[in-house]
Design a protein around this motif. Structure first.
Motif, PDB file in Angstrom:
ATOM      1  N   GLN A   1       6.728  -1.319 -16.103  1.00 13.35           N
ATOM      2  CA  GLN A   1       5.751  -0.324 -15.653  1.00 13.35           C
ATOM      3  C   GLN A   1       4.823  -0.918 -14.587  1.00 13.35           C
ATOM      4  N   THR A   2       5.378  -1.771 -13.749  1.00  8.60           N
ATOM      5  CA  THR A   2       4.595  -2.397 -12.691  1.00  8.60           C
ATOM      6  C   THR A   2       3.954  -1.359 -11.781  1.00  8.60           C
ATOM      7  N   LEU A   3       4.710  -0.361 -11.388  1.00  6.81           N
ATOM      8  CA  LEU A   3       4.160   0.657 -10.488  1.00  6.81           C
ATOM      9  C   LEU A   3       3.019   1.424 -11.140  1.00  6.81           C
ATOM     10  N   GLU A   4       3.173   1.773 -12.401  1.00  6.14           N
ATOM     11  CA  GLU A   4       2.125   2.511 -13.104  1.00  6.14           C
ATOM     12  C   GLU A   4       0.885   1.644 -13.321  1.00  6.14           C
ATOM     13  N   GLU A   5       1.089   0.425 -13.777  1.00 11.17           N
ATOM     14  CA  GLU A   5      -0.023  -0.443 -14.174  1.00 11.17           C
ATOM     15  C   GLU A   5      -0.703  -1.138 -12.989  1.00 11.17           C
ATOM     16  N   ALA A   6       0.080  -1.696 -12.088  1.00  7.78           N
ATOM     17  CA  ALA A   6      -0.505  -2.472 -10.991  1.00  7.78           C
ATOM     18  C   ALA A   6      -0.901  -1.610  -9.793  1.00  7.78           C
ATOM     19  N   TYR A   7      -0.177  -0.496  -9.603  1.00  7.73           N
ATOM     20  CA  TYR A   7      -0.422   0.332  -8.422  1.00  7.73           C
ATOM     21  C   TYR A   7      -0.945   1.729  -8.746  1.00  7.73           C
ATOM     22  N   SER A   8      -1.125   2.024 -10.016  1.00 12.91           N
ATOM     23  CA  SER A   8      -1.646   3.339 -10.464  1.00 12.91           C
ATOM     24  C   SER A   8      -0.807   4.510  -9.959  1.00 12.91           C
ATOM     25  N   ILE A   9       0.502   4.331  -9.941  1.00 14.52           N
ATOM     26  CA  ILE A   9       1.415   5.398  -9.544  1.00 14.52           C
ATOM     27  C   ILE A   9       1.625   6.303 -10.762  1.00 14.52           C
ATOM     28  N   ARG A  10       1.570   7.609 -10.536  1.00 14.26           N
ATOM     29  CA  ARG A  10       1.789   8.565 -11.631  1.00 14.26           C
ATOM     30  C   ARG A  10       3.242   8.531 -12.087  1.00 14.26           C
ATOM     31  N   ALA A  11       3.440   8.699 -13.372  1.00 17.68           N
ATOM     32  CA  ALA A  11       4.780   8.636 -13.965  1.00 17.68           C
ATOM     33  C   ALA A  11       5.749   9.618 -13.317  1.00 17.68           C
ATOM     34  N   GLY A  12       5.281  10.799 -12.915  1.00 17.08           N
ATOM     35  CA  GLY A  12       6.151  11.800 -12.301  1.00 17.08           C
ATOM     36  C   GLY A  12       6.708  11.399 -10.953  1.00 17.08           C
ATOM     37  N   GLN A  13       6.144  10.381 -10.353  1.00 13.17           N
ATOM     38  CA  GLN A  13       6.612   9.896  -9.058  1.00 13.17           C
ATOM     39  C   GLN A  13       7.652   8.784  -9.203  1.00 13.17           C
ATOM     40  N   ILE A  14       7.976   8.421 -10.438  1.00 10.79           N
ATOM     41  CA  ILE A  14       8.864   7.280 -10.684  1.00 10.79           C
ATOM     42  C   ILE A  14      10.044   7.714 -11.531  1.00 10.79           C
ATOM     43  N   CYS A  15      11.212   7.337 -11.094  1.00 11.02           N
ATOM     44  CA  CYS A  15      12.419   7.514 -11.905  1.00 11.02           C
ATOM     45  C   CYS A  15      12.851   6.123 -12.371  1.00 11.02           C
ATOM     46  N   HIS A  16      12.696   5.869 -13.652  1.00  8.16           N
ATOM     47  CA  HIS A  16      13.181   4.620 -14.256  1.00  8.16           C
ATOM     48  C   HIS A  16      14.644   4.877 -14.611  1.00  8.16           C
ATOM     49  N   ILE A  17      15.513   4.646 -13.660  1.00  9.17           N
ATOM     50  CA  ILE A  17      16.917   5.060 -13.773  1.00  9.17           C
ATOM     51  C   ILE A  17      17.619   4.434 -14.975  1.00  9.17           C
ATOM     52  N   HIS A  18      17.222   3.237 -15.367  1.00  5.83           N
ATOM     53  CA  HIS A  18      17.839   2.577 -16.523  1.00  5.83           C
ATOM     54  C   HIS A  18      16.890   2.506 -17.712  1.00  5.83           C
ATOM     55  N   GLY A  19      15.868   3.343 -17.700  1.00  5.08           N
ATOM     56  CA  GLY A  19      14.887   3.333 -18.776  1.00  5.08           C
ATOM     57  C   GLY A  19      13.759   2.359 -18.465  1.00  5.08           C
ATOM     58  N   CYS A  20      12.834   2.277 -19.410  1.00  2.00           N
ATOM     59  CA  CYS A  20      11.654   1.454 -19.207  1.00  2.00           C
ATOM     60  C   CYS A  20      11.299   0.741 -20.503  1.00  2.00           C
TER      61      CYS A  20
ATOM     62  N   ASN B   1       0.867  -1.176   0.000  1.00  2.00           N
ATOM     63  CA  ASN B   1       0.000   0.000   0.000  1.00  2.00           C
ATOM     64  C   ASN B   1       0.902   1.225   0.000  1.00  2.00           C
ATOM     65  N   PHE B   2       0.894   1.948  -1.097  1.00  2.00           N
ATOM     66  CA  PHE B   2       1.732   3.128  -1.222  1.00  2.00           C
ATOM     67  C   PHE B   2       0.904   4.384  -0.991  1.00  2.00           C
ATOM     68  N   SER B   3       1.554   5.387  -0.465  1.00  2.00           N
ATOM     69  CA  SER B   3       0.926   6.687  -0.231  1.00  2.00           C
ATOM     70  C   SER B   3       1.038   7.536  -1.499  1.00  2.00           C
ATOM     71  N   PRO B   4       0.089   8.435  -1.726  1.00  3.56           N
ATOM     72  CA  PRO B   4       0.176   9.327  -2.889  1.00  3.56           C
ATOM     73  C   PRO B   4       1.413  10.230  -2.865  1.00  3.56           C
ATOM     74  N   SER B   5       2.025  10.392  -1.704  1.00  2.00           N
ATOM     75  CA  SER B   5       3.233  11.227  -1.615  1.00  2.00           C
ATOM     76  C   SER B   5       4.528  10.430  -1.794  1.00  2.00           C
ATOM     77  N   ASP B   6       4.439   9.116  -1.933  1.00  2.00           N
ATOM     78  CA  ASP B   6       5.628   8.290  -2.130  1.00  2.00           C
ATOM     79  C   ASP B   6       6.221   8.532  -3.515  1.00  2.00           C
ATOM     80  N   TYR B   7       7.518   8.366  -3.608  1.00  2.00           N
ATOM     81  CA  TYR B   7       8.166   8.409  -4.910  1.00  2.00           C
ATOM     82  C   TYR B   7       9.127   7.238  -5.005  1.00  2.00           C
ATOM     83  N   PHE B   8       9.453   6.859  -6.242  1.00  2.00           N
ATOM     84  CA  PHE B   8      10.059   5.553  -6.488  1.00  2.00           C
ATOM     85  C   PHE B   8      11.243   5.644  -7.433  1.00  2.00           C
ATOM     86  N   LEU B   9      12.295   4.936  -7.081  1.00  2.00           N
ATOM     87  CA  LEU B   9      13.437   4.727  -7.968  1.00  2.00           C
ATOM     88  C   LEU B   9      13.307   3.298  -8.461  1.00  2.00           C
TER      89      LEU B   9
END
Length: 176
Positions: free
Chosen positions: A30-49, A16-24
């Protein structure tokens, strides 16, 4: 790529992630985007996606190991002699160098700066939670950077097997 074969839509939500969480994110999906509905701006895909330019590889620059070899594998003359360079050896050295360097991740030269720029958008985290990482040596520089940047954050490491625990212990002994 094998990455395209990873199913990210119908996975079981374990966190369970908070809307204020951010992710490396290190895993190219795109597991975070697709499975957890995390906005793209909260995620840094450091090696691309997946579907993007991805960086796969290691963080070790090519070093010439030929000087350590003394004999030709077939029992011939010295394999590497700097005074009598064989064009075949020079060509082989160039091929190995090019191939090895094509899998080099420019962590210190580029990716730490990319991460730093992205992190500057957010406040300092009180907690850093690491999920699903193998703690392989190729990513230790990121963890060293994060530990230095956030010395007061509380770290939580999740290890999914014994090898991951061993890697984590070695990493922490090395970068701390």
């Amino acid at each position: 790529y094998w990455i395209g074969s990873i199913e990210v839509y119908n996975i079981e939500r374990k966190y369970n992630f908070s809307p204020s969480d951010y992710f490396l994110n290190f895993n190219y999906t795109q597991t975070l985007e697709e499975a957890y509905s995390i906005r793209a701006g909260q995620i840094c895909h450091i090696h691309g996606c997946m579907g993007d330019n991805i960086i796969v590889g290691h963080n070790i620059k090519y070093s010439d190991e030929f000087q350590n070899l003394k004999m030709d594998p077939d029992g011939g003359d010295l394999l590497y002699n700097p005074y009598n360079a064989d064009f075949r050896i020079e060509e082989l050295r160039e091929i190995i160098s090019d191939r090895t360097n094509s899998f080099y991740k420019p962590i210190k030269e580029e990716l730490i700066f990319k991460l730093e720029e992205w992190l500057n958008k957010f406040s300092n985290p009180s907690e850093i939670i690491v999920i699903g990482h193998s703690f392989g040596k190729s990513d230790w520089e990121y963890f060293a950077y994060l530990q230095e940047r956030y010395p007061d954050s509380k770290w939580h490491y999740n290890c999914f097997d014994i090898k991951t625990q061993e890697n984590l212990k070695e990493m922490l002994n090395t970068i701390s």
